[in-house]
Each structure stands twice: as structure tokens, then as C-alpha cells.
Enzyme design. Structure first.
Site, PDB file in Angstrom:
ATOM      1  N   GLN A  65       0.832  -1.193   0.000  1.00  0.00           N
ATOM      2  CA  GLN A  65       0.000   0.000   0.000  1.00  0.00           C
ATOM      3  C   GLN A  65       0.875   1.256   0.000  1.00  0.00           C
ATOM      4  O   GLN A  65       0.575   2.236  -0.689  1.00  0.00           O
ATOM      5  CB  GLN A  65      -0.920  -0.004   1.223  1.00  0.00           C
ATOM      6  CG  GLN A  65      -1.953  -1.127   1.226  1.00  0.00           C
ATOM      7  CD  GLN A  65      -2.989  -0.974   0.135  1.00  0.00           C
ATOM      8  OE1 GLN A  65      -3.374   0.138  -0.218  1.00  0.00           O
ATOM      9  NE2 GLN A  65      -3.456  -2.094  -0.408  1.00  0.00           N
ATOM     10  N   ARG A  81       0.078   9.083  -9.367  1.00  0.00           N
ATOM     11  CA  ARG A  81      -1.179   8.407  -9.032  1.00  0.00           C
ATOM     12  C   ARG A  81      -1.989   9.209  -8.021  1.00  0.00           C
ATOM     13  O   ARG A  81      -3.178   9.486  -8.214  1.00  0.00           O
ATOM     14  CB  ARG A  81      -0.852   7.020  -8.464  1.00  0.00           C
ATOM     15  CG  ARG A  81      -2.007   6.251  -7.846  1.00  0.00           C
ATOM     16  CD  ARG A  81      -1.455   5.008  -7.154  1.00  0.00           C
ATOM     17  NE  ARG A  81      -2.479   4.131  -6.634  1.00  0.00           N
ATOM     18  CZ  ARG A  81      -2.970   4.188  -5.393  1.00  0.00           C
ATOM     19  NH1 ARG A  81      -2.547   5.130  -4.564  1.00  0.00           N
ATOM     20  NH2 ARG A  81      -3.886   3.312  -4.994  1.00  0.00           N
ATOM     21  N   GLY A 128     -12.310  -1.838  -4.007  1.00  0.00           N
ATOM     22  CA  GLY A 128     -10.922  -2.157  -3.691  1.00  0.00           C
ATOM     23  C   GLY A 128     -10.274  -1.010  -2.960  1.00  0.00           C
ATOM     24  O   GLY A 128      -9.252  -0.465  -3.394  1.00  0.00           O
ATOM     25  N   GLU A 179     -13.332  -3.779   0.470  1.00  0.00           N
ATOM     26  CA  GLU A 179     -11.963  -4.303   0.413  1.00  0.00           C
ATOM     27  C   GLU A 179     -11.995  -5.805   0.685  1.00  0.00           C
ATOM     28  O   GLU A 179     -12.603  -6.253   1.668  1.00  0.00           O
ATOM     29  CB  GLU A 179     -11.080  -3.607   1.445  1.00  0.00           C
ATOM     30  CG  GLU A 179      -9.696  -4.192   1.622  1.00  0.00           C
ATOM     31  CD  GLU A 179      -8.885  -4.218   0.334  1.00  0.00           C
ATOM     32  OE1 GLU A 179      -8.112  -5.186   0.155  1.00  0.00           O
ATOM     33  OE2 GLU A 179      -9.019  -3.294  -0.489  1.00  0.00           O
ATOM     34  N   GLU A 183     -18.020  -8.888  -5.786  1.00  0.00           N
ATOM     35  CA  GLU A 183     -19.028  -9.732  -6.408  1.00  0.00           C
ATOM     36  C   GLU A 183     -20.038 -10.267  -5.389  1.00  0.00           C
ATOM     37  O   GLU A 183     -21.162 -10.623  -5.752  1.00  0.00           O
ATOM     38  CB  GLU A 183     -18.356 -10.896  -7.142  1.00  0.00           C
ATOM     39  CG  GLU A 183     -17.609 -10.500  -8.409  1.00  0.00           C
ATOM     40  CD  GLU A 183     -16.273  -9.805  -8.162  1.00  0.00           C
ATOM     41  OE1 GLU A 183     -15.667  -9.306  -9.139  1.00  0.00           O
ATOM     42  OE2 GLU A 183     -15.814  -9.757  -7.001  1.00  0.00           O
ATOM     43  N   GLU A 200      -9.194   2.511  -8.042  1.00  0.00           N
ATOM     44  CA  GLU A 200      -7.883   2.491  -8.698  1.00  0.00           C
ATOM     45  C   GLU A 200      -7.619   1.033  -9.046  1.00  0.00           C
ATOM     46  O   GLU A 200      -7.049   0.288  -8.277  1.00  0.00           O
ATOM     47  CB  GLU A 200      -6.810   3.065  -7.766  1.00  0.00           C
ATOM     48  CG  GLU A 200      -5.517   3.398  -8.495  1.00  0.00           C
ATOM     49  CD  GLU A 200      -4.627   2.201  -8.668  1.00  0.00           C
ATOM     50  OE1 GLU A 200      -4.849   1.425  -9.639  1.00  0.00           O
ATOM     51  OE2 GLU A 200      -3.724   2.021  -7.847  1.00  0.00           O
ATOM     52  N   GLU A 254      -4.090  -8.060 -13.982  1.00  0.00           N
ATOM     53  CA  GLU A 254      -4.766  -8.200 -12.691  1.00  0.00           C
ATOM     54  C   GLU A 254      -6.269  -8.390 -12.850  1.00  0.00           C
ATOM     55  O   GLU A 254      -6.926  -8.906 -11.960  1.00  0.00           O
ATOM     56  CB  GLU A 254      -4.500  -7.023 -11.734  1.00  0.00           C
ATOM     57  CG  GLU A 254      -3.053  -6.844 -11.362  1.00  0.00           C
ATOM     58  CD  GLU A 254      -2.849  -5.736 -10.342  1.00  0.00           C
ATOM     59  OE1 GLU A 254      -3.812  -5.404  -9.613  1.00  0.00           O
ATOM     60  OE2 GLU A 254      -1.728  -5.211 -10.263  1.00  0.00           O
TER      61      GLU A 254
END
Length: 381
Positions: free
Chosen positions: A43, A52, A76, A98, A127, A141, A150
């Protein structure tokens, strides 16, 4: 997102508006992918990326009309930074989803920054999570190497199709993949590395036979194939300097995050040409990068559009860098030569979060002569 660990058709069944990601064992997927983002060191790498961070910060605070009094979903959330900014920009409610135990750190940051009455951190996969309401904004992001490694955009699409209001906005709203010819000193180095590894193998085979009476020579061919894949057929993470770009760059994929489906991103195919812009140089390969834009939507546009680019830069590199695909051997080219390129990228059958690239190119010199064509398969790992 992105990690320095650099190193198909069955995935394309559609379901609903956005299509469905491939069926993957959740425990295996967690071990291969999600667990990486559960560590603060990872992180920190992303949070230290000024390009970013500035892009997301500016996109939120220069467009507060999209957030003030609105309901936001952060897909996320990681450390929770985007959720916290959304709350600071005036959001009335933020759902920060998360999949890993990083959610515990996100809750701590949310509380220490006094936005716990606005931000609700939810641990679980996007999901599976059920929200109590639809949202006005989805922010995430989600970008990986070459944008799509990914496959996290699958989860954003799922969130959009389930939870975004009909007039809702996506942050970012648009994305593009770029590709350009490059020069590099890595070609010879990688070939030398492979030669050294194979010399060591031959010595190993001879020593094992002489010392222990076992001939390992039958494994030479598979060992060679394994090492060739690693040294010559795996894309490389690089922060290229702009002067390494030797020809015109081409956009090979454009994505509207409001309408894209999983089918749209499962495969990227592009045939394009690039004109060499540098005199007497070597075509050593190709570099790929991406940019994303925060534009809102046509009927609810951003007041100030913001761009996040990972293009080669003198002093604004990102943790994504660029993906480099080397050509063996390089070709001598000069200004005015034309490079015709065939590009195909799709998901690895072994791991749907990794990508495979089939790349072919042919150089036509300004004199009209054709140089020998190149074609190879690469692994984006």
C-alpha cells in the site's frame, strides 16, 4: 494498482450487461492475487506514487459537485484513501469495499481522520457484497500493468452493473493503452544472461553425471525452454526515458468505463503502424503504457478533466512504469522507416489475472526494402 512481480477464449462467456469473469477458485485467487494487497508495504508503494495520488486527489477535489451530498462506492479501497477523500469532498455516504484484511487498517484510518460517520468499510469481494442502496459515484484504482493485468476491472464492471444509478459517474471514466517502438540496452544483456544460465546448466549436467552417475541431459530441452521464456519471452517492468521512444506511439485500446463489458477487455487486438522518428538507431522492442481520464459523463461532465498517464517521463515515473517487449535480434532503422505491428493480448489460461501477448512486426525501410519479420509470444507476469 500494480506489483513489481513481473516476473482466453474460455474466459469470455457473457452474463448480463457487463459479462462475467471466469469461474475461479476464490481461495486460489486470494493466494495468487488479493493477499499481496493485504500488506502495508505494498500500500505504501502505491501511496508514495505522486502521479497516481495527485491525479485522484485532483479529480475529486476539482470536481466536488460529483461528490458533495452524494453516495459513493470505492471498489478495492485498500488503505481507504479514496474513500476518505470522497468524504472530505462532501459525500454523504461512502461504501469502501476491500477483499483483504487491509480493511482493518482502512477502518483505523477512517476513524483517525474523523470520517467514520460517512465511510463504511466493508470486507468482502465486490461480487458478493450487498449494499443497501444504489450509488451516484463509483471510484476505484483498478489499473494494472499495461492497464488490464490483474483483471480488477472485472470487479468494477460488476459493481457498476449492480450498484450504479442510471445517471451515475465513474472515476476514472475512460482509459487507453498505448504502444510504441523503443531502443534499449537490455536486449544484449538478456541474451548474455540466458547464455550464462545455459553454460551453468551444461556444467551441472556434466558434474552430476561424473559425481553421482546420473545423466540429467534429457532435461536440457525443457530447462532451455523454461529459461528462454523467463529471459526472452517475459515482458519487463521499466521506467523508460522519453528518448528511448524511437517512433510514433499508437493507441491500441480505448475503454469507456461506463459501458465496457468483460468481453470488451478479455482480448485486445490491434494492427497499427509506427513511423520511425530517430536517425540511425536500433529497433529493440516495444513499450506499452496506459492513461486514464476523469471526465464524468456527457450529461454530467467533470468541471475540470484530470488525466493520469504512465507514459515515459524524465521525472514523473510511476509504480506502474511501462511494459517492455524485446525483439531478438534488434533491427537497424532510421527516420522515415515504417513499422507494421500486429498485437494480440489475452488472459492466461493458467491465471486469468496474468496476460499473454502475441506480437509481430515488419519494418519497411524508406527505400522500400523489407527487413526480416519478427513474431513472438510474451508473458505479462
Amino acid at each position: 494498482m500494480g506489483s513489481r512481480h513481473n516476473g482466453g477464449a474460455s474466459d469470455r462467456a457473457a452474463l448480463g450487461n457487463g459479462g462475467a469473469p471466469p469461474v475461479v477458485d476464490k481461495e486460489v485467487d486470494f493466494a495468487n492475487y488479493f493477499c499481496t494487497y493485504a500488506f502495508l508495504y505494498h500500500q505504501k508503494e502505491m501511496l508514495s506514487d505522486r502521479v497516481r495520488m495527485n491525479a485522484y486527489y485532483d479529480s475529486i477535489f476539482r470536481n466536488k459537485h460529483h461528490f458533495n451530498g452524494k453516495t459513493v462506492l470505492d471498489v478495492g479501497t485498500g488503505s481507504g484513501i479514496l474513500a476518505i477523500w470522497s468524504a472530505q469532498a462532501g459525500a454523504k455516504k461512502v461504501y469502501a469495499v476491500e477483499a483483504t484484511k487491509m480493511s482493518e487498517h482502512a477502518r483505523a484510518l477512517v476513524k483517525s481522520n474523523n470520517v467514520e460517520n460517512v465511510v463504511e468499510v466493508i470486507e468482502g469481494s465486490m461480487e458478493d457484497v450487498v449494499l443497501p442502496e444504489k450509488v451516484d459515484v463509483i471510484i476505484s484504482e483498478w489499473m494494472g500493468y499495461l492497464l488490464l493485468r490483474e483483471s480488477m476491472f472485472d470487479s468494477v464492471i460488476c459493481a457498476r452493473d449492480r450498484w450504479l444509478k442510471p445517471n451515475g459517474v465513474m472515476y476514472p471514466s475512460h482509459a487507453r493503452i498505448w504502444f510504441a517502438p523503443i531502443r534499449s540496452g537490455l536486449v544484449e544483456r538478456k541474451e548474455n544472461d540466458l547464455e550464462e544460465v545455459m553454460d551453468d546448466w551444461y556444467n551441472f549436467v556434466e558434474d552430476t553425471k561424473d559425481t553421482y552417475g546420473v545423466d540429467m541431459g534429457v532435461l536440457t530441452q525443457p530447462f532451455s525452454a523454461e529459461q528462454r521464456r523467463y529471459y526472452l519471452q517475459t515482458s519487463l517492468w521499466q521506467n523508460l526515458h522519453p528518448n528511448q521512444i524511437i517512433g510514433t506511439a499508437a493507441i491500441i485500446k480505448e475503454i469507456d468505463c461506463l459501458t465496457a463489458t468483460v468481453n470488451d477487455i478479455s482480448e485486445v487486438r490491434s494492427n497499427f503502424s509506427s513511423s520511425i522518428t530517430m536517425e540511425n538507431t536500433s529497433l529493440c522492442g516495444f513499450g506499452g503504457w496506459f492513461d486514464v481520464h476523469f471526465r464524468g459523463r456527457k450529461d454530467n461532465p467533470a468541471q475540470q478533466e484530470v488525466e493520469l498517464t504512465t507514459a515515459p517521463s524524465k521525472d514523473a515515473g510511476t509504480h506502474w512504469g511501462q511494459q517492455v517487449f524485446l525483439i531478438h535480434p534488434p533491427s537497424c532503422v532510421t527516420e522515415g522507416d515504417n513499422v507494421s505491428v500486429e498485437f494480440l493480448m489475452y488472459r492466461s489460461k493458467e491465471n486469468h489475472r496474468l496476460m499473454e501477448v502475441e506480437l509481430g512486426c515488419e519494418v519497411r525501410q524508406s527505400s522500400g526494402n523489407l527487413l526480416p519479420a519478427f513474431k513472438s509470444k510474451f508473458h505479462v507476469e
